[in-house]
Design a protein around this motif. Structure first.
Motif, PDB file in Angstrom:
ATOM      1  N   SER A 231       0.814  -1.220   0.000  1.00 29.12           N
ATOM      2  CA  SER A 231       0.000   0.000   0.000  1.00 29.12           C
ATOM      3  C   SER A 231       0.848   1.271   0.000  1.00 29.12           C
ATOM      4  O   SER A 231       0.307   2.372  -0.094  1.00 29.12           O
ATOM      5  CB  SER A 231      -0.930   0.012   1.223  1.00 29.12           C
ATOM      6  N   LEU A 232       2.174   1.122   0.113  1.00 30.25           N
ATOM      7  CA  LEU A 232       3.066   2.278   0.118  1.00 30.25           C
ATOM      8  C   LEU A 232       3.439   2.648  -1.313  1.00 30.25           C
ATOM      9  O   LEU A 232       3.833   1.798  -2.112  1.00 30.25           O
ATOM     10  CB  LEU A 232       4.330   1.961   0.923  1.00 30.25           C
ATOM     11  N   LYS A 233       3.320   3.925  -1.643  1.00 27.78           N
ATOM     12  CA  LYS A 233       3.685   4.385  -2.982  1.00 27.78           C
ATOM     13  C   LYS A 233       5.174   4.213  -3.242  1.00 27.78           C
ATOM     14  O   LYS A 233       5.987   4.226  -2.311  1.00 27.78           O
ATOM     15  CB  LYS A 233       3.342   5.877  -3.131  1.00 27.78           C
ATOM     16  N   LYS A 234       5.532   4.095  -4.506  1.00 30.20           N
ATOM     17  CA  LYS A 234       6.938   4.144  -4.884  1.00 30.20           C
ATOM     18  C   LYS A 234       7.508   5.503  -4.488  1.00 30.20           C
ATOM     19  O   LYS A 234       6.908   6.534  -4.766  1.00 30.20           O
ATOM     20  CB  LYS A 234       7.087   3.906  -6.381  1.00 30.20           C
ATOM     21  N   PHE A 261      11.716  -6.869   0.527  1.00 31.00           N
ATOM     22  CA  PHE A 261      10.952  -5.826  -0.157  1.00 31.00           C
ATOM     23  C   PHE A 261      11.885  -4.788  -0.786  1.00 31.00           C
ATOM     24  O   PHE A 261      13.025  -4.624  -0.333  1.00 31.00           O
ATOM     25  CB  PHE A 261       9.991  -5.137   0.827  1.00 31.00           C
ATOM     26  N   PRO A 262      11.427  -4.083  -1.810  1.00 31.08           N
ATOM     27  CA  PRO A 262      12.268  -3.073  -2.486  1.00 31.08           C
ATOM     28  C   PRO A 262      12.343  -1.792  -1.664  1.00 31.08           C
ATOM     29  O   PRO A 262      11.706  -0.770  -1.981  1.00 31.08           O
ATOM     30  CB  PRO A 262      11.537  -2.857  -3.821  1.00 31.08           C
ATOM     31  N   LEU A 263      13.112  -1.823  -0.593  1.00 30.24           N
ATOM     32  CA  LEU A 263      13.213  -0.708   0.338  1.00 30.24           C
ATOM     33  C   LEU A 263      14.669  -0.281   0.515  1.00 30.24           C
ATOM     34  O   LEU A 263      15.566  -1.125   0.583  1.00 30.24           O
ATOM     35  CB  LEU A 263      12.639  -1.094   1.706  1.00 30.24           C
ATOM     36  N   ASP A 264      14.885   1.014   0.611  1.00 26.69           N
ATOM     37  CA  ASP A 264      16.193   1.574   0.938  1.00 26.69           C
ATOM     38  C   ASP A 264      16.122   2.182   2.334  1.00 26.69           C
ATOM     39  O   ASP A 264      15.199   2.941   2.646  1.00 26.69           O
ATOM     40  CB  ASP A 264      16.592   2.663  -0.062  1.00 26.69           C
ATOM     41  N   ASN A 265      17.089   1.833   3.166  1.00 28.97           N
ATOM     42  CA  ASN A 265      17.159   2.373   4.511  1.00 28.97           C
ATOM     43  C   ASN A 265      17.503   3.868   4.467  1.00 28.97           C
ATOM     44  O   ASN A 265      18.287   4.315   3.633  1.00 28.97           O
ATOM     45  CB  ASN A 265      18.214   1.601   5.301  1.00 28.97           C
ATOM     46  N   MET A 266      16.886   4.646   5.366  1.00 29.82           N
ATOM     47  CA  MET A 266      17.109   6.091   5.391  1.00 29.82           C
ATOM     48  C   MET A 266      17.677   6.519   6.739  1.00 29.82           C
ATOM     49  O   MET A 266      17.233   6.048   7.797  1.00 29.82           O
ATOM     50  CB  MET A 266      15.797   6.846   5.127  1.00 29.82           C
ATOM     51  N   ALA A 267      18.655   7.412   6.695  1.00 30.50           N
ATOM     52  CA  ALA A 267      19.232   7.965   7.924  1.00 30.50           C
ATOM     53  C   ALA A 267      18.363   9.115   8.422  1.00 30.50           C
ATOM     54  O   ALA A 267      17.772   9.856   7.627  1.00 30.50           O
ATOM     55  CB  ALA A 267      20.646   8.455   7.664  1.00 30.50           C
ATOM     56  N   VAL A 268      18.286   9.254   9.735  1.00 23.62           N
ATOM     57  CA  VAL A 268      17.563  10.357  10.362  1.00 23.62           C
ATOM     58  C   VAL A 268      18.592  11.262  11.045  1.00 23.62           C
ATOM     59  O   VAL A 268      19.381  10.782  11.860  1.00 23.62           O
ATOM     60  CB  VAL A 268      16.538   9.844  11.397  1.00 23.62           C
ATOM     61  N   LYS A 308      10.606   3.428  -0.283  1.00 24.65           N
ATOM     62  CA  LYS A 308      10.283   2.413  -1.280  1.00 24.65           C
ATOM     63  C   LYS A 308      10.962   2.761  -2.598  1.00 24.65           C
ATOM     64  O   LYS A 308      10.902   3.908  -3.065  1.00 24.65           O
ATOM     65  CB  LYS A 308       8.772   2.302  -1.479  1.00 24.65           C
ATOM     66  N   GLN A 309      11.612   1.794  -3.181  1.00 23.56           N
ATOM     67  CA  GLN A 309      12.403   2.023  -4.390  1.00 23.56           C
ATOM     68  C   GLN A 309      11.525   2.348  -5.598  1.00 23.56           C
ATOM     69  O   GLN A 309      10.317   2.141  -5.587  1.00 23.56           O
ATOM     70  CB  GLN A 309      13.268   0.796  -4.687  1.00 23.56           C
ATOM     71  N   GLU A 311      11.405   5.557  -7.983  1.00 22.97           N
ATOM     72  CA  GLU A 311      10.750   6.855  -7.863  1.00 22.97           C
ATOM     73  C   GLU A 311       9.556   6.939  -8.800  1.00 22.97           C
ATOM     74  O   GLU A 311       9.526   6.334  -9.863  1.00 22.97           O
ATOM     75  CB  GLU A 311      11.744   7.974  -8.229  1.00 22.97           C
ATOM     76  N   GLY A 312       8.578   7.716  -8.381  1.00 24.41           N
ATOM     77  CA  GLY A 312       7.393   7.912  -9.208  1.00 24.41           C
ATOM     78  C   GLY A 312       6.150   7.479  -8.469  1.00 24.41           C
ATOM     79  O   GLY A 312       6.198   6.709  -7.526  1.00 24.41           O
ATOM     80  N   GLU A 313       5.040   7.986  -8.917  1.00 25.19           N
ATOM     81  CA  GLU A 313       3.776   7.720  -8.259  1.00 25.19           C
ATOM     82  C   GLU A 313       3.162   6.433  -8.793  1.00 25.19           C
ATOM     83  O   GLU A 313       3.213   6.121  -9.970  1.00 25.19           O
ATOM     84  CB  GLU A 313       2.798   8.879  -8.513  1.00 25.19           C
ATOM     85  N   GLY A 314       2.547   5.671  -7.878  1.00 21.16           N
ATOM     86  CA  GLY A 314       1.796   4.501  -8.295  1.00 21.16           C
ATOM     87  C   GLY A 314       0.383   4.914  -8.684  1.00 21.16           C
ATOM     88  O   GLY A 314       0.049   6.087  -8.742  1.00 21.16           O
ATOM     89  N   GLU A 315      -0.458   3.927  -8.931  1.00 25.13           N
ATOM     90  CA  GLU A 315      -1.835   4.239  -9.314  1.00 25.13           C
ATOM     91  C   GLU A 315      -2.538   5.002  -8.207  1.00 25.13           C
ATOM     92  O   GLU A 315      -3.171   6.010  -8.419  1.00 25.13           O
ATOM     93  CB  GLU A 315      -2.595   2.940  -9.638  1.00 25.13           C
TER      94      GLU A 315
END
Length: 470
Positions: A231-234, A261-268, A308-309, A311-315
Protein backbone atom coordinates in the motif's frame (compact mmCIF):
# COMPACT_ATOMS: atom_id res chain seq x y z
CA UNK A 1 10.11 -2.55 40.02
CA UNK A 2 10.05 -6.30 39.55
CA UNK A 3 13.40 -7.98 38.88
CA UNK A 4 14.39 -7.59 35.22
CA UNK A 5 14.31 -10.86 33.25
CA UNK A 6 17.80 -12.37 32.98
CA UNK A 7 16.94 -13.62 29.48
CA UNK A 8 16.35 -10.02 28.41
CA UNK A 9 19.60 -8.77 29.97
CA UNK A 10 21.67 -11.56 28.40
CA UNK A 11 20.07 -11.00 24.97
CA UNK A 12 21.05 -7.32 25.06
CA UNK A 13 24.68 -7.66 26.10
CA UNK A 14 25.94 -7.49 22.51
CA UNK A 15 23.49 -4.79 21.47
CA UNK A 16 24.97 -1.50 20.33
CA UNK A 17 24.80 1.20 22.99
CA UNK A 18 23.74 -1.17 25.76
CA UNK A 19 25.27 -0.63 29.21
CA UNK A 20 24.11 -3.34 31.60
CA UNK A 21 24.86 -1.52 34.87
CA UNK A 22 23.22 1.70 33.72
CA UNK A 23 20.24 -0.22 32.34
CA UNK A 24 19.61 -2.02 35.62
CA UNK A 25 20.23 1.10 37.70
CA UNK A 26 17.75 3.27 35.79
CA UNK A 27 15.06 0.61 36.20
CA UNK A 28 15.77 0.19 39.89
CA UNK A 29 15.47 3.96 40.35
CA UNK A 30 11.84 3.67 39.24
CA UNK A 31 11.76 7.32 38.16
CA UNK A 32 8.64 8.37 36.29
CA UNK A 33 8.97 10.91 33.47
CA UNK A 34 5.87 12.78 32.36
CA UNK A 35 5.67 14.75 29.13
CA UNK A 36 3.01 16.46 27.06
CA UNK A 37 2.76 17.64 23.47
CA UNK A 38 0.84 20.81 22.68
CA UNK A 39 -1.81 21.01 19.98
CA UNK A 40 -0.27 23.67 17.76
CA UNK A 41 -3.61 24.21 16.04
CA UNK A 42 -5.22 25.24 19.35
CA UNK A 43 -2.26 26.61 21.31
CA UNK A 44 -0.93 28.94 18.65
CA UNK A 45 2.68 29.61 17.73
CA UNK A 46 2.09 33.24 18.74
CA UNK A 47 1.26 32.26 22.31
CA UNK A 48 4.25 29.93 22.42
CA UNK A 49 6.51 32.67 21.04
CA UNK A 50 5.18 35.17 23.57
CA UNK A 51 5.90 32.70 26.37
CA UNK A 52 2.19 32.77 27.23
CA UNK A 53 2.13 29.08 28.12
CA UNK A 54 2.02 29.86 31.84
CA UNK A 55 -1.31 31.63 31.39
CA UNK A 56 -2.68 29.23 28.79
CA UNK A 57 -1.69 25.97 30.49
CA UNK A 58 -1.46 27.09 34.11
CA UNK A 59 -2.16 23.61 35.52
CA UNK A 60 0.97 22.11 33.96
CA UNK A 61 4.27 22.26 35.90
CA UNK A 62 6.54 22.76 32.87
CA UNK A 63 10.14 21.56 33.19
CA UNK A 64 11.82 22.17 29.84
CA UNK A 65 11.34 21.12 26.22
CA UNK A 66 11.61 17.70 24.66
CA UNK A 67 14.59 18.35 22.34
CA UNK A 68 13.34 16.46 19.28
CA UNK A 69 9.84 17.95 19.37
CA UNK A 70 8.85 21.56 18.72
CA UNK A 71 5.70 21.11 20.80
CA UNK A 72 6.83 18.63 23.48
CA UNK A 73 7.45 19.57 27.12
CA UNK A 74 8.57 17.69 30.21
CA UNK A 75 6.67 18.18 33.47
CA UNK A 76 8.18 18.41 36.95
CA UNK A 77 5.50 16.06 38.26
CA UNK A 78 2.43 14.25 37.03
CA UNK A 79 -0.72 16.28 37.74
CA UNK A 80 -4.28 14.98 37.80
CA UNK A 81 -4.93 15.54 34.11
CA UNK A 82 -8.59 14.61 34.38
CA UNK A 83 -9.15 17.73 36.52
CA UNK A 84 -7.64 20.05 33.88
CA UNK A 85 -10.33 21.32 31.47
CA UNK A 86 -7.64 22.15 28.88
CA UNK A 87 -6.75 18.46 28.61
CA UNK A 88 -10.41 17.70 27.89
CA UNK A 89 -10.42 20.55 25.36
CA UNK A 90 -7.63 18.90 23.35
CA UNK A 91 -5.05 21.64 23.83
CA UNK A 92 -2.40 19.04 24.70
CA UNK A 93 -1.80 15.29 24.66
CA UNK A 94 0.00 13.32 27.37
CA UNK A 95 2.62 11.44 25.36
CA UNK A 96 5.81 9.57 26.19
CA UNK A 97 8.76 11.75 25.17
CA UNK A 98 10.77 9.25 23.08
CA UNK A 99 7.84 8.58 20.77
CA UNK A 100 7.54 12.30 20.00
CA UNK A 101 10.50 11.84 17.62
CA UNK A 102 7.98 11.04 14.85
CA UNK A 103 7.57 14.81 14.47
CA UNK A 104 11.29 15.24 13.79
CA UNK A 105 11.33 12.32 11.33
CA UNK A 106 8.45 13.65 9.26
CA UNK A 107 9.67 17.24 9.13
CA UNK A 108 13.17 16.14 8.05
CA UNK A 109 12.41 13.28 5.66
CA UNK A 110 9.19 14.48 3.99
CA UNK A 111 7.91 17.50 2.10
CA UNK A 112 4.82 18.20 4.18
CA UNK A 113 3.94 21.36 2.25
CA UNK A 114 2.35 19.25 -0.51
CA UNK A 115 -0.74 17.04 -0.18
CA UNK A 116 0.12 13.58 1.16
CA UNK A 117 -1.82 10.49 2.19
CA UNK A 118 -0.66 9.19 5.55
CA UNK A 119 -1.50 5.92 7.31
CA UNK A 120 -0.96 5.26 11.01
CA UNK A 121 -1.57 1.51 10.93
CA UNK A 122 -1.54 0.64 14.65
CA UNK A 123 -2.80 3.95 15.97
CA UNK A 124 -4.57 3.55 19.33
CA UNK A 125 -4.62 5.42 21.64
CA UNK A 126 -3.69 8.17 19.15
CA UNK A 127 -0.52 9.94 20.29
CA UNK A 128 1.34 9.59 17.02
CA UNK A 129 -1.79 10.19 14.95
CA UNK A 130 -2.52 13.50 16.64
CA UNK A 131 1.11 14.49 16.14
CA UNK A 132 1.04 13.67 12.41
CA UNK A 133 -2.37 15.28 11.91
CA UNK A 134 -0.97 18.55 13.19
CA UNK A 135 1.99 18.42 10.80
CA UNK A 136 0.39 17.63 7.44
CA UNK A 137 -1.20 20.24 5.18
CA UNK A 138 -4.91 21.00 5.08
CA UNK A 139 -5.09 19.28 1.66
CA UNK A 140 -3.60 16.04 3.04
CA UNK A 141 -5.39 13.17 4.77
CA UNK A 142 -4.49 10.91 7.67
CA UNK A 143 -6.00 7.45 8.04
CA UNK A 144 -5.73 6.48 11.70
CA UNK A 145 -6.32 2.74 11.95
CA UNK A 146 -6.75 0.32 14.83
CA UNK A 147 -7.55 -3.35 14.28
CA UNK A 148 -8.80 -4.04 17.84
CA UNK A 149 -12.41 -2.87 18.12
CA UNK A 150 -12.27 -2.09 21.85
CA UNK A 151 -9.33 0.28 21.28
CA UNK A 152 -11.00 2.30 18.52
CA UNK A 153 -13.15 4.13 21.11
CA UNK A 154 -10.23 5.88 22.80
CA UNK A 155 -8.64 6.52 19.39
CA UNK A 156 -11.84 8.17 18.12
CA UNK A 157 -12.12 10.22 21.33
CA UNK A 158 -8.57 11.55 21.05
CA UNK A 159 -8.97 12.36 17.35
CA UNK A 160 -12.18 14.28 18.11
CA UNK A 161 -10.52 16.21 20.94
CA UNK A 162 -7.62 17.17 18.66
CA UNK A 163 -10.19 18.87 16.45
CA UNK A 164 -8.73 18.53 12.93
CA UNK A 165 -10.99 17.83 9.93
CA UNK A 166 -8.79 15.74 7.60
CA UNK A 167 -8.55 12.54 9.66
CA UNK A 168 -10.36 9.25 9.06
CA UNK A 169 -10.48 6.59 11.81
CA UNK A 170 -10.74 3.01 10.55
CA UNK A 171 -10.86 -0.46 12.08
CA UNK A 172 -9.10 -2.86 9.74
CA UNK A 173 -6.48 -5.59 9.67
CA UNK A 174 -3.31 -4.77 7.74
CA UNK A 175 -4.30 -7.22 5.00
CA UNK A 176 -7.45 -5.18 4.28
CA UNK A 177 -5.29 -2.37 2.92
CA UNK A 178 -4.25 -4.63 0.05
CA UNK A 179 -7.17 -3.08 -1.85
CA UNK A 180 -5.31 0.25 -1.78
CA UNK A 181 -2.13 -0.58 -3.65
CA UNK A 182 0.56 2.13 -3.76
CA UNK A 183 -1.91 4.54 -2.17
CA UNK A 184 -0.09 6.12 0.79
CA UNK A 185 2.90 8.47 0.70
CA UNK A 186 3.74 7.78 4.36
CA UNK A 187 3.02 4.70 6.47
CA UNK A 188 3.81 4.46 10.16
CA UNK A 189 3.87 0.97 11.67
CA UNK A 190 4.15 1.33 15.43
CA UNK A 191 4.20 -2.43 15.71
CA UNK A 192 2.65 -4.46 18.53
CA UNK A 193 5.66 -5.66 20.52
CA UNK A 194 6.88 -7.31 23.71
CA UNK A 195 6.96 -3.93 25.48
CA UNK A 196 10.28 -4.10 27.33
CA UNK A 197 10.90 -0.43 26.61
CA UNK A 198 8.01 0.51 28.90
CA UNK A 199 8.98 -1.50 31.97
CA UNK A 200 9.46 1.71 33.97
CA UNK A 201 5.98 2.99 33.09
CA UNK A 202 4.32 -0.39 33.62
CA UNK A 203 6.29 -2.50 36.14
CA UNK A 204 3.66 -5.25 36.07
CA UNK A 205 4.53 -5.94 32.43
CA UNK A 206 7.92 -7.31 33.55
CA UNK A 207 6.20 -10.50 34.73
CA UNK A 208 4.51 -10.93 31.33
CA UNK A 209 7.75 -10.69 29.32
CA UNK A 210 9.35 -13.86 27.90
CA UNK A 211 11.64 -14.77 25.04
CA UNK A 212 8.76 -16.79 23.58
CA UNK A 213 6.63 -13.64 23.55
CA UNK A 214 9.41 -11.80 21.70
CA UNK A 215 9.42 -14.45 18.97
CA UNK A 216 5.63 -14.38 18.67
CA UNK A 217 5.71 -10.60 18.36
CA UNK A 218 8.45 -10.82 15.74
CA UNK A 219 6.38 -13.21 13.63
CA UNK A 220 3.34 -10.98 13.94
CA UNK A 221 5.37 -7.91 12.97
CA UNK A 222 6.61 -9.64 9.82
CA UNK A 223 3.07 -10.53 8.83
CA UNK A 224 1.84 -6.96 9.41
CA UNK A 225 4.71 -5.44 7.41
CA UNK A 226 4.31 -7.90 4.54
CA UNK A 227 0.61 -7.05 4.34
CA UNK A 228 0.99 -3.28 4.41
CA UNK A 229 4.05 -2.54 2.23
CA UNK A 230 2.12 -3.01 -1.06
CA UNK A 231 0.00 0.00 0.00
CA UNK A 232 3.07 2.28 0.12
CA UNK A 233 3.68 4.39 -2.98
CA UNK A 234 6.94 4.14 -4.88
CA UNK A 235 9.21 6.72 -3.32
CA UNK A 236 7.05 6.66 -0.17
CA UNK A 237 8.29 6.59 3.43
CA UNK A 238 7.87 3.64 5.80
CA UNK A 239 8.47 4.40 9.49
CA UNK A 240 8.86 1.33 11.70
CA UNK A 241 8.84 1.70 15.49
CA UNK A 242 8.56 -0.45 18.61
CA UNK A 243 8.78 0.06 22.36
CA UNK A 244 10.95 -3.05 22.67
CA UNK A 245 14.68 -3.46 23.33
CA UNK A 246 14.89 -6.89 21.66
CA UNK A 247 16.95 -7.16 18.49
CA UNK A 248 14.51 -9.72 17.06
CA UNK A 249 11.89 -6.99 16.90
CA UNK A 250 14.24 -4.20 15.81
CA UNK A 251 17.52 -4.67 13.91
CA UNK A 252 16.56 -8.16 12.71
CA UNK A 253 13.30 -6.69 11.40
CA UNK A 254 15.31 -4.17 9.39
CA UNK A 255 17.18 -7.01 7.67
CA UNK A 256 13.89 -8.80 7.00
CA UNK A 257 12.42 -5.69 5.38
CA UNK A 258 15.39 -5.06 3.12
CA UNK A 259 15.73 -8.71 2.11
CA UNK A 260 12.07 -9.18 1.27
CA UNK A 261 10.95 -5.83 -0.16
CA UNK A 262 12.27 -3.07 -2.49
CA UNK A 263 13.21 -0.71 0.34
CA UNK A 264 16.19 1.57 0.94
CA UNK A 265 17.16 2.37 4.51
CA UNK A 266 17.11 6.09 5.39
CA UNK A 267 19.23 7.97 7.92
CA UNK A 268 17.56 10.36 10.36
CA UNK A 269 19.67 13.44 11.28
CA UNK A 270 19.16 13.31 15.03
CA UNK A 271 21.57 15.63 16.88
CA UNK A 272 24.48 13.92 18.70
CA UNK A 273 23.77 15.78 21.94
CA UNK A 274 20.38 14.07 22.19
CA UNK A 275 22.17 10.75 22.94
CA UNK A 276 19.96 8.71 20.63
CA UNK A 277 22.05 5.65 19.72
CA UNK A 278 22.48 4.88 16.02
CA UNK A 279 22.67 1.13 15.43
CA UNK A 280 23.33 -1.09 12.40
CA UNK A 281 21.57 -4.32 11.52
CA UNK A 282 23.71 -7.45 11.50
CA UNK A 283 23.34 -8.50 7.85
CA UNK A 284 22.67 -5.41 5.76
CA UNK A 285 23.90 -2.69 8.14
CA UNK A 286 20.62 -0.80 8.09
CA UNK A 287 20.55 2.20 10.40
CA UNK A 288 18.17 2.16 13.33
CA UNK A 289 17.81 4.42 16.35
CA UNK A 290 17.60 3.28 19.97
CA UNK A 291 16.33 5.42 22.83
CA UNK A 292 17.86 4.13 26.07
CA UNK A 293 16.30 5.61 29.26
CA UNK A 294 19.71 5.99 30.95
CA UNK A 295 20.97 8.14 28.06
CA UNK A 296 18.04 10.53 27.68
CA UNK A 297 14.77 11.63 29.27
CA UNK A 298 12.41 9.09 27.78
CA UNK A 299 11.46 5.43 27.74
CA UNK A 300 12.83 2.63 25.59
CA UNK A 301 12.03 3.10 21.92
CA UNK A 302 13.31 1.97 18.52
CA UNK A 303 12.86 3.62 15.12
CA UNK A 304 13.94 2.83 11.58
CA UNK A 305 12.96 4.45 8.27
CA UNK A 306 12.80 3.17 4.69
CA UNK A 307 12.07 4.58 1.27
CA UNK A 308 10.28 2.41 -1.28
CA UNK A 309 12.40 2.02 -4.39
CA UNK A 310 11.57 3.17 -7.94
CA UNK A 311 10.75 6.86 -7.86
CA UNK A 312 7.39 7.91 -9.21
CA UNK A 313 3.78 7.72 -8.26
CA UNK A 314 1.80 4.50 -8.29
CA UNK A 315 -1.83 4.24 -9.31
CA UNK A 316 -2.86 5.26 -5.83
CA UNK A 317 -6.64 5.10 -6.22
CA UNK A 318 -9.57 3.24 -7.66
CA UNK A 319 -11.51 4.48 -10.66
CA UNK A 320 -13.93 7.28 -9.78
CA UNK A 321 -16.85 5.29 -11.14
CA UNK A 322 -16.09 2.39 -8.81
CA UNK A 323 -15.51 4.74 -5.86
CA UNK A 324 -18.93 6.34 -6.20
CA UNK A 325 -20.67 3.04 -6.67
CA UNK A 326 -19.24 1.52 -3.51
CA UNK A 327 -19.21 4.56 -1.21
CA UNK A 328 -21.82 5.52 1.37
CA UNK A 329 -21.58 9.26 0.71
CA UNK A 330 -24.92 11.10 0.43
CA UNK A 331 -24.65 14.89 0.33
CA UNK A 332 -27.15 16.94 2.34
CA UNK A 333 -29.63 19.26 0.59
CA UNK A 334 -29.31 23.03 0.18
CA UNK A 335 -31.76 23.82 3.00
CA UNK A 336 -29.74 21.72 5.45
CA UNK A 337 -26.52 23.37 4.26
CA UNK A 338 -27.98 26.83 4.88
CA UNK A 339 -28.90 25.81 8.45
CA UNK A 340 -25.51 24.25 9.13
CA UNK A 341 -23.28 26.86 7.45
CA UNK A 342 -23.43 29.45 10.29
CA UNK A 343 -21.93 26.87 12.67
CA UNK A 344 -18.75 26.51 10.58
CA UNK A 345 -15.89 28.74 9.53
CA UNK A 346 -15.39 28.76 5.75
CA UNK A 347 -18.18 26.25 5.20
CA UNK A 348 -17.66 26.42 1.42
CA UNK A 349 -14.36 24.56 1.88
CA UNK A 350 -16.20 21.47 3.13
CA UNK A 351 -18.40 18.77 1.70
CA UNK A 352 -21.32 17.85 3.96
CA UNK A 353 -22.79 14.39 3.80
CA UNK A 354 -25.03 12.11 5.82
CA UNK A 355 -23.57 9.04 7.48
CA UNK A 356 -26.07 7.01 9.51
CA UNK A 357 -27.98 9.71 11.44
CA UNK A 358 -25.23 12.35 11.49
CA UNK A 359 -23.99 15.09 9.17
CA UNK A 360 -20.25 14.89 8.50
CA UNK A 361 -18.04 17.73 7.27
CA UNK A 362 -14.90 16.84 5.35
CA UNK A 363 -12.46 19.04 3.40
CA UNK A 364 -13.67 19.54 -0.17
CA UNK A 365 -10.09 19.18 -1.43
CA UNK A 366 -9.91 15.56 -0.23
CA UNK A 367 -13.34 14.40 -1.35
CA UNK A 368 -12.05 11.66 -3.65
CA UNK A 369 -9.78 10.29 -0.93
CA UNK A 370 -12.75 10.16 1.43
CA UNK A 371 -14.84 8.28 -1.14
CA UNK A 372 -12.01 5.79 -1.68
CA UNK A 373 -11.58 5.06 2.02
CA UNK A 374 -15.32 4.79 2.64
CA UNK A 375 -15.67 2.31 -0.21
CA UNK A 376 -12.77 0.06 0.79
CA UNK A 377 -12.37 0.15 4.59
CA UNK A 378 -14.44 -0.01 7.75
CA UNK A 379 -14.73 3.64 8.75
CA UNK A 380 -15.39 4.38 12.42
CA UNK A 381 -15.16 8.17 12.23
CA UNK A 382 -14.33 10.76 9.56
CA UNK A 383 -13.84 14.50 9.38
CA UNK A 384 -16.06 16.49 11.75
CA UNK A 385 -19.29 14.97 13.03
CA UNK A 386 -21.20 18.26 13.07
CA UNK A 387 -24.58 17.09 14.36
CA UNK A 388 -27.98 16.05 13.05
CA UNK A 389 -31.21 17.61 11.82
CA UNK A 390 -34.47 17.44 13.76
CA UNK A 391 -36.95 18.91 11.32
CA UNK A 392 -35.59 22.39 10.60
CA UNK A 393 -33.58 22.44 13.82
CA UNK A 394 -29.90 21.54 14.01
CA UNK A 395 -28.59 19.63 17.04
CA UNK A 396 -24.79 20.06 17.25
CA UNK A 397 -22.57 17.07 18.02
CA UNK A 398 -19.87 17.25 20.68
CA UNK A 399 -17.18 16.88 17.99
CA UNK A 400 -18.14 20.27 16.54
CA UNK A 401 -17.37 21.94 19.88
CA UNK A 402 -13.86 20.44 19.72
CA UNK A 403 -13.24 21.39 16.10
CA UNK A 404 -10.84 24.13 15.04
CA UNK A 405 -13.30 24.78 12.18
CA UNK A 406 -16.34 25.78 14.23
CA UNK A 407 -17.56 29.34 13.78
CA UNK A 408 -15.53 31.60 16.09
CA UNK A 409 -18.63 33.76 16.65
CA UNK A 410 -20.81 30.99 18.11
CA UNK A 411 -22.40 32.10 21.38
CA UNK A 412 -20.24 30.86 24.22
CA UNK A 413 -19.72 31.17 27.95
CA UNK A 414 -16.22 30.99 29.43
CA UNK A 415 -16.36 29.03 32.68
CA UNK A 416 -14.11 29.40 35.69
CA UNK A 417 -12.18 26.33 36.83
CA UNK A 418 -14.71 25.00 39.42
CA UNK A 419 -17.62 25.40 37.00
CA UNK A 420 -15.64 23.88 34.13
CA UNK A 421 -14.98 20.79 36.25
CA UNK A 422 -18.68 20.67 37.21
CA UNK A 423 -19.57 20.84 33.54
CA UNK A 424 -17.15 18.00 32.72
CA UNK A 425 -18.80 15.93 35.46
CA UNK A 426 -22.09 16.58 33.63
CA UNK A 427 -23.50 18.45 36.60
CA UNK A 428 -26.00 21.30 36.42
CA UNK A 429 -24.29 24.68 36.44
CA UNK A 430 -25.54 27.53 38.64
CA UNK A 431 -26.27 30.56 36.43
CA UNK A 432 -28.28 33.64 37.30
CA UNK A 433 -29.32 34.50 33.76
CA UNK A 434 -29.83 31.62 31.37
CA UNK A 435 -29.78 32.51 27.65
CA UNK A 436 -32.09 30.70 25.29
CA UNK A 437 -30.67 28.26 22.73
CA UNK A 438 -27.34 26.56 22.15
CA UNK A 439 -24.27 27.80 23.99
CA UNK A 440 -20.64 26.67 23.77
CA UNK A 441 -19.18 25.88 27.19
CA UNK A 442 -15.56 27.08 27.11
CA UNK A 443 -12.50 27.38 29.32
CA UNK A 444 -9.77 29.93 28.55
CA UNK A 445 -11.44 30.32 25.16
CA UNK A 446 -11.29 26.61 24.27
CA UNK A 447 -14.49 24.68 23.64
CA UNK A 448 -15.49 21.97 26.12
CA UNK A 449 -18.93 21.03 24.79
CA UNK A 450 -22.50 22.25 24.41
CA UNK A 451 -25.14 23.61 26.74
CA UNK A 452 -28.71 24.62 25.88
CA UNK A 453 -30.90 27.11 27.65
CA UNK A 454 -34.57 26.17 27.73
CA UNK A 455 -36.71 28.67 29.68
CA UNK A 456 -35.24 28.64 33.21
CA UNK A 457 -33.14 25.49 32.75
CA UNK A 458 -29.63 25.02 31.36
CA UNK A 459 -29.10 21.53 29.97
CA UNK A 460 -25.60 20.02 29.99
CA UNK A 461 -24.87 18.13 26.76
CA UNK A 462 -21.41 16.83 27.66
CA UNK A 463 -21.10 13.19 26.44
CA UNK A 464 -22.06 10.87 29.28
CA UNK A 465 -19.30 8.38 28.40
CA UNK A 466 -16.63 11.09 28.59
CA UNK A 467 -17.67 12.68 31.88
CA UNK A 468 -15.35 12.86 34.90
CA UNK A 469 -16.40 10.06 37.20
CA UNK A 470 -14.09 10.74 40.15
Amino acid sequence: MNHLPEQLISSLRNTQGFDEKSFIKIHEADKQITSVRLNQKKVTKEKIAQNDLKNTLSALPMDGKVPWSRNGYYLKERPLFYLDPLWHAGTYYVQEASSMCIEFVLTHLCDLSRPVRVLDLCAAPGGKSTAMAGLISAESILVSNEVIASRTHILEENIIKWGLPNVIVTQNDARDFGKLKEYFNIILVDAPCSGSGLFRKDPDSVREWSSEQVMLCSQRQKRILADIIPSLKKGGLLIYTTCSFSQEENEEMEDFLMQQFPLDNMAVPFKPEWNIVETYSHLLHAKGYRFYPYKLWGEGFFLSCFKKQNEGEGEGSLTIKKQKKNSRLTEINDMQKSILAPWMDEADNFIFFSLKDSIIAFPQSSQLELITILSQLKVVYAGIKTGKMAGRDFIPHHALSMSINKNKNISSFDLNLPDAVRYLRKETLPMNEIPEGWLLAAYHGHGLGWMKGIRSRLNNYYPVNWRIRK
